[in-house]
Design an enzyme around this catalytic site. Structure first.
Site, short mmCIF file in Angstrom:
data_model
loop_
_atom_site.label_atom_id
_atom_site.label_comp_id
_atom_site.label_asym_id
_atom_site.label_seq_id
_atom_site.Cartn_x
_atom_site.Cartn_y
_atom_site.Cartn_z
N GLU A 176 -27.15 17.24 -15.06
CA GLU A 176 -27.12 15.80 -15.35
C GLU A 176 -27.43 15.57 -16.83
O GLU A 176 -28.41 16.11 -17.35
CB GLU A 176 -28.14 15.09 -14.45
CG GLU A 176 -28.49 13.67 -14.82
CD GLU A 176 -27.31 12.69 -14.90
OE1 GLU A 176 -26.51 12.64 -13.95
OE2 GLU A 176 -27.20 11.99 -15.93
N GLU B 274 0.85 -1.20 0.00
CA GLU B 274 0.00 0.00 0.00
C GLU B 274 0.89 1.25 0.00
O GLU B 274 1.80 1.37 0.81
CB GLU B 274 -0.93 -0.02 1.22
CG GLU B 274 -1.70 1.27 1.48
CD GLU B 274 -2.52 1.78 0.28
OE1 GLU B 274 -3.32 1.01 -0.27
OE2 GLU B 274 -2.33 2.95 -0.11
N GLY C 182 -6.72 1.48 3.88
CA GLY C 182 -8.10 1.97 3.97
C GLY C 182 -8.66 2.39 2.63
O GLY C 182 -9.87 2.36 2.42
N GLY C 183 -7.77 2.87 1.74
CA GLY C 183 -8.17 3.18 0.37
C GLY C 183 -9.14 4.34 0.25
O GLY C 183 -9.30 5.15 1.18
N GLY D 251 -25.27 11.49 -10.21
CA GLY D 251 -25.27 10.10 -9.72
C GLY D 251 -25.14 10.08 -8.21
O GLY D 251 -25.52 11.05 -7.52
N HIS E 27 -43.21 -2.25 16.80
CA HIS E 27 -44.00 -1.02 16.62
C HIS E 27 -43.67 -0.05 17.74
O HIS E 27 -43.62 -0.48 18.90
CB HIS E 27 -45.48 -1.38 16.65
CG HIS E 27 -46.38 -0.19 16.57
ND1 HIS E 27 -46.57 0.51 15.40
CD2 HIS E 27 -47.11 0.44 17.52
CE1 HIS E 27 -47.41 1.51 15.63
NE2 HIS E 27 -47.75 1.50 16.91
N LYS F 168 -19.64 10.52 4.53
CA LYS F 168 -20.75 10.31 5.47
C LYS F 168 -20.59 11.18 6.71
O LYS F 168 -21.57 11.58 7.33
CB LYS F 168 -20.87 8.84 5.85
CG LYS F 168 -21.84 8.07 5.01
CD LYS F 168 -21.31 7.54 3.72
CE LYS F 168 -21.56 8.39 2.50
NZ LYS F 168 -21.09 7.79 1.24
#
Ligand code: NAI
Length: 462
Positions: free
Chosen positions: A201, A34, A39-40, A180, A441, A51
């Site tokens: 788009e 690497e 982790g890339g 996208g 519920h 996120k």
């Protein structure tokens, strides 16, 4: 003499590190090459940092809506520096966790850029001079953002996803080219933190490939939040002045759009160049992807490829699954090939989108007699409680057998809810199987049970 391992892995992103971890768990001696931290893209320039920023946007929306719940938190403001610092803390924590997992499993991590010297001999040379061979070689060098002609990234005003994740100031006006997964996540984030966003788009709608009814939920939410979406548009270039003027064309109509930043999110390209594949016998297709069979084997015996380098969905969890298939094959066990039609997808814009299996149209195209059931969050008690009623659960089923072919969700926590949808699709459950399951519920997941029950002809609340 090169150092010899059971498996040499080139690239330490989700495909490569999963191969290393799973291979080591299977008792193999693994080398993982690497060039940066393990982790890339996912961990350093993709899923995780994106996120985190989207979570900042979520907190902001929650605080903005707090008055409705009797909580007066004043007028919230965003300090991007703090958000970026938190993002880095999250990334560092996960990276350290991954590093210690690799260490714990005695994976030899070789820092440096690796090149294939001789594919047939599974021989890799690393930039620090280390030479490695393996009984098997796994290629997992991933992908990088793609641009369009004339829009070279400068990191200041013409940005890739990598740059947006480091952005310390919110641009006043942003054009996002490509609607996208990445385009919609960034549109959602940037609009929430205060940018005036236009999504450009090329195709007739945003989120191509997503069920149109689900994509429409996002399009409507974007409109309400003043995110402009222009579809069916061709970008012809841009001029640089104090502002940037993006030139576009829709049919005969010419459009000029003045913005402060341009984000290009038109897909990613595999990183198959400069890793020694030319003339190696490993087949690379015309789009640069390494060609593999359903056991992740390339054209050269003992050489495998996984993750964004191969022409399958560019998702971290697909990389994980492909790594498992490759290692299982290497150890000589029967690997179950991945059913790519059923892979779960999660797109973390607001509202979230998640799906698994066939869209209604794809099911019709394959000759199924299709039946669908759509239930909206506006009728779900938990959604009303949390004040997030935009969205729906749509189930696509085969009318005769009742087998669930696809589950498509837009709305609160869709990316978590899809777990149940994936289980149903992957196990070829029927609507009555699902309808018979009890859903606690009040929960968002009840909508899933309602949708399934409706397909049996006897719904409860639906
Ligand atoms: P994408 O392939 O999802 O979307 C690219 C979009 O750009 C498409 O809608 C396409 O029609 C449009 N486009 C292409 N050329 C254009 C042009 N010249 N002008 C205007 N529009 C144009 O690619 P994206 O969003 O860059 O993401 C790359 C990959 O990363 C995805 O395929 C996905 O696998 C992965 N990803 C997944 C996420 C998730 O699951 N949450 C999030 C982010 C990325």
């Amino acid at each position: 003499m090169p150092e010899h391992f059971d498996v040499a892995v080139l690239g330490g992103g989700p495909g490569g590190y999963a191969a290393a971890l799973y291979g080591a768990a299977a008792g193999l001696n693994i080398a993982l090459v690497e060039e940066a931290r393990v982790g890339g893209t996912c961990l350093h320039r993709g899923c995780i940092p994106a996120k985190e920023l989207l979570q900042t946007a979520e907190v902001l929306r929650t605080v903005r809506g707090a008055k409705e719940f009797g909580v007066d938190a004043g007028q919230p403001t965003v300090d991007l520096a703090t958000s970026l610092a938190r993002k880095q803390t999250v990334v560092d924590r996960l990276t350290k966790g991954l590093e210690s997992l690799l260490k714990g499993r005695k994976v030899t991590v070789v820092p440096g850029t690796g090149t294939v010297v001789d594919a047939a001999a599974h021989h890799v040379r690393v930039s620090d001079g280390t030479e490695l061979t393996g009984d098997a070689l796994i290629l997992a060098t991933g992908s990088a953002p793609r641009s369009i002609p004339g829009f070279d990234f400068d990191g200041e005003r013409v940005l890739s996803s990598d740059h947006v994740l480091e952005m310390a100031q919110v641009p006043g006006r942003t054009a996002i080219i490509g609607g996208g997964a990445i385009g919609c996540e960034f549109a959602s984030y940037l609009a929430d933190v205060g940018s005036e966003v236009t999504v450009l788009e090329a195709l007739p709608s945003i989120l191509p490939g997503v069920d149109p009814q689900v994509a429409e939920v996002v399009a409507r939410s974007f409109k309400k939040r003043r995110i402009t979406v222009e579809t069916g548009i061709t970008i012809t270039g841009y001029d640089r002045g104090d502002a940037l003027t993006v030139h576009a064309q829709r049919g005969e109509e010419t459009r000029d759009l003045e913005v402060d930043a341009i984000v290009v999110s038109v897909g990613r390209r595999p990183r198959s160049e400069n890793i020694g594949l030319e003339g190696s016998g490993v087949e690379v297709n015309d789009r640069g992807f390494v060609v593999v069979d359903d056991h992740m084997r390339t054209a050269v015996p003992g050489v495998y490829a996984v993750g964004d380098l191969v022409p399958t969905p560019a998702l971290a969890h697909v990389g994980f699954a492909e790594a498992i298939v490759a290692i299982t094959t290497i150890v000589g066990e029967a690997a179950v090939p991945i059913d790519y039609d059923r892979v779960p997808w999660g797109i973390y814009c607001h509202p979230e989108v998640a799906f698994s299996g066939l869209t209604e149209q794809a099911a019709i195209d394959r000759g199924y007699d299709v039946e669908t059931s759509v239930h909206r969050f506006m009728g779900n008690s938990r959604a009303i409680l949390i004040g997030e009623t935009d969205g729906m659960v749509k189930i696509v089923a085969d009318r005769g057998s009742g087998v669930i072919l696809g589950v498509h969700i837009a709305g609160p926590w869709a990316t978590e809810l899809i777990g149940e949808g994936y289980l149903a699709v992957n196990w070829e459950a029927t609507a009555s199987d699902l309808g018979a399951l009890i859903h606690p519920h009040p929960t968002l997941g009840e909508l899933f049970g309602e949708s399934a029950l409706a397909l049996t002809g006897r719904s409860l609340h639906g």
